[in-house]
Design an enzyme around this catalytic site. Structure first.
Site, PDB file in Angstrom:
ATOM      1  N   CYS A 339       3.743  -0.067 -13.671  1.00 39.28           N
ATOM      2  CA  CYS A 339       4.283  -0.906 -12.687  1.00 39.28           C
ATOM      3  C   CYS A 339       3.992  -2.354 -13.131  1.00 39.28           C
ATOM      4  O   CYS A 339       4.671  -2.842 -14.114  1.00 39.28           O
ATOM      5  CB  CYS A 339       3.679  -0.532 -11.177  1.00 39.28           C
ATOM      6  SG  CYS A 339       4.760  -1.123  -9.625  1.00 39.28           S
ATOM      7  N   HIS A 435       4.198   5.239 -10.584  1.00 39.94           N
ATOM      8  CA  HIS A 435       2.700   5.573  -9.953  1.00 39.94           C
ATOM      9  C   HIS A 435       2.491   7.032 -10.053  1.00 39.94           C
ATOM     10  O   HIS A 435       3.453   7.925  -9.813  1.00 39.94           O
ATOM     11  CB  HIS A 435       2.395   4.951  -8.569  1.00 39.94           C
ATOM     12  CG  HIS A 435       2.490   3.428  -8.628  1.00 39.94           C
ATOM     13  ND1 HIS A 435       1.553   2.523  -9.313  1.00 39.94           N
ATOM     14  CD2 HIS A 435       3.431   2.576  -7.911  1.00 39.94           C
ATOM     15  CE1 HIS A 435       1.754   1.564  -9.040  1.00 39.94           C
ATOM     16  NE2 HIS A 435       2.750   1.367  -8.341  1.00 39.94           N
TER      17      HIS A 435
END
Length: 492
Positions: A339, A435
């Site tokens: 991310c 994630h």
């Protein structure tokens, strides 16, 4: 066995922050499930950088997602209708009903937002859960005795009053001063709120619990409220936690006998739960560090998510960490970004709309041939993906503001809808928005293989491990709590 008896909701509040409310809440979620009920968690307002994407494509605090898992149900944004995600020391992003509503300073949030509106939204969410689940297992925030915040309360005793919830006060005896904190907290409450405190739970007790028998009696005499139990301090039960304070216990250094995995400790690090599976593997020593020398010694370097990537890029350069990460790739070590970490490893981060601040462009570390443009739109989604050449699908979720364009390399993953994610330069260097990607065995196996590291990933079933932990936690709490009394206050 399904238990159809209707129970009142229950609220767990604290004498302060980090007294164990989230974990105790998870324990009761699992206990009620084991006893045949259909519980669901709820926290009106949460402040955390660790969040999760629900199946609806909405965002909520990670703790409530974990508690939903303990309940055996999918998480919903209604379980945490108001989420504050700090973007700096003074500002936080407000997420309402799973959607971002913009950044606010702490002063503006507490003094200028319509507290009644936010509370009404929280109660709407609570009612939507109360119609489907039984009981609602609720968690407060911080301390309930902050006098200066009472008129702004939308998550503690105001919730108890609105829902008529029997309330349990949790105190952390490991901190010391348990008598003063419990007595003072209760005595400071207005009478209407004090009447809702039906029990005191002493948490994190070290040693022989019987030595506190006199202390229990004294607390009960002082407050007129029963001590429903004393839960021992434990280190052998692992429940995902969202508070960044737990990172203080995970800082460390290399271990000569293990695979050393360094997570770069960013100032605005988010979603550190991405590394929980790696951390639980017996062959792995995973540690968090902002010390260039300790990161340089690692076998693998992971750059985690960030709530302010541009600010963290500046921080990496100031601390000498940027140079250390680049040198790790030059030394042939595995370097991976997730991310915000993916964005940091790229060529540039552009912020034309000033999503993160006044800086419109910041050079990245230049390790991945990608350019990221931040935007006000947030992508929040659960997804299935195929990693590199793998045929089997894995699972993960995305929570990010911005789009990343590949200038080279190849996509890392193919998503179920046919789109792609991430950038692969080599098996030792890639980035992704996913994630939870490291919770998938196939990904870990490929990562370890690429770096000539050996660990028995196939033997470690993370989902089974988590189920075992919820059951161990429930057993520990059940053994040290007067559950007959708890059920009595939920049915009276």
């Amino acid at each position: 066995m399904t238990n159809t008896k209707r129970l009142k909701p229950i609220l767990f509040v604290g004498t302060g922050s980090d007294v164990g409310k989230s974990v105790i809440n998870a324990a009761f979620c699992r206990i009620f499930l084991q006893d045949g009920y259909s519980p669901a968690p709820f926290k009106a307002q949460n402040m955390s950088l660790n969040s999760y994407a629900s199946a609806e494509g909405l965002e909520l605090g990670r703790a409530q997602a974990v508690q939903a898992e303990a309940c055996g149900i999918p998480c919903l944004s209604a379980m945490n209708p108001i989420l504050l995600k700090p973007t700096s020391d003074q500002k936080a992003q407000l997420v309402l009903n799973g959607k971002p509503m913009g950044d606010q300073s702490a002063r503006d949030y507490f003094l200028k937002t319509d507290r009644d509106f936010l509370f009404s939204e929280a109660i709407k969410a609570w009612r939507s859960l109360d119609e489907k689940y039984n009981p609602i297992v609720m968690e407060g925030a911080g301390s309930i005795s902050e006098l200066n915040l009472w008129d702004k309360d939308i998550t503690n005793m105001r919730v108890a009053l609105e829902t008529g919830s029997p309330t349990i006060l949790i105190a952390d005896i490991d901190r010391g001063g348990v008598f003063g904190s419990v007595y003072g907290t209760i005595k400071l409450l207005p009478e209407a709120e004090r009447k809702l405190i039906k029990g005191i739970l002493i948490n994190k007790f070290r040693g022989d619990i019987s030595l506190f028998d006199d202390g229990r009696k004294m607390l009960e005499e002082l407050t007129g409220i029963p001590v429903i139990g004393v839960v021992p301090y434990f280190r052998d039960i692992h429940i995902e936690q969202e508070d960044s304070v737990v990172i203080d216990y995970k800082r460390g250094s290399t271990d000569a006998g293990k695979i050393n995995v360094a997570v770069v400790l960013l100032r605005h690090m988010s979603n550190f739960t991405d590394f929980n599976m790696l951390e639980r593997m017996p062959e792995v020593n995973l540690y968090y560090s902002a010390n260039p020398a300790e990161i340089a010694k690692a076998d693998l370097v992971l750059v985690p998510g960030s709530k302010n990537t541009i600010s963290d890029l500046v921080y990496l350069r100031e601390r000498g960490l940027a140079k250390t990460i680049i040198q790790a790739t030059e030394a042939g070590k595995g370097v991976y970004g997730i991310c915000g970490g993916y964005q940091i490893l790229g060529e540039e981060i552009r912020d034309p709309d000033h999503v993160e601040g006044d800086v419109e462009m910041m050079p990245g570390l230049g390790l991945l041939p990608v350019i990221t443009t931040l935007s006000k739109e947030k992508r929040t989604v659960q997804t299935r993906f195929r990693f590199q050449h793998q045929k089997e699908y894995g699972t993960g979720y995305e929570i990010h503001m911005g789009q990343t364009r590949l200038l080279g390399g190849t996509p890392l993953c193919t998503l179920e809808d046919g789109s792609t994610d991430g950038c692969l330069v080599s098996p030792k260097l890639w980035g992704t928005y996913l994630h939870g990607i490291l919770d998938n065995k196939a990904v870990l196996e490929e990562m370890l293989k690429a770096n000539q590291l050996k660990a028995d990933v196939a033997e470690f079933d993370y989902n089974a491990f988590k189920e075992e932990q919820y059951n161990k936690l429930a057993a520990l709490v059940r053994a040290n709590i007067d559950m007959d009394y708890v059920y009595s206050i939920l049915t009276e």
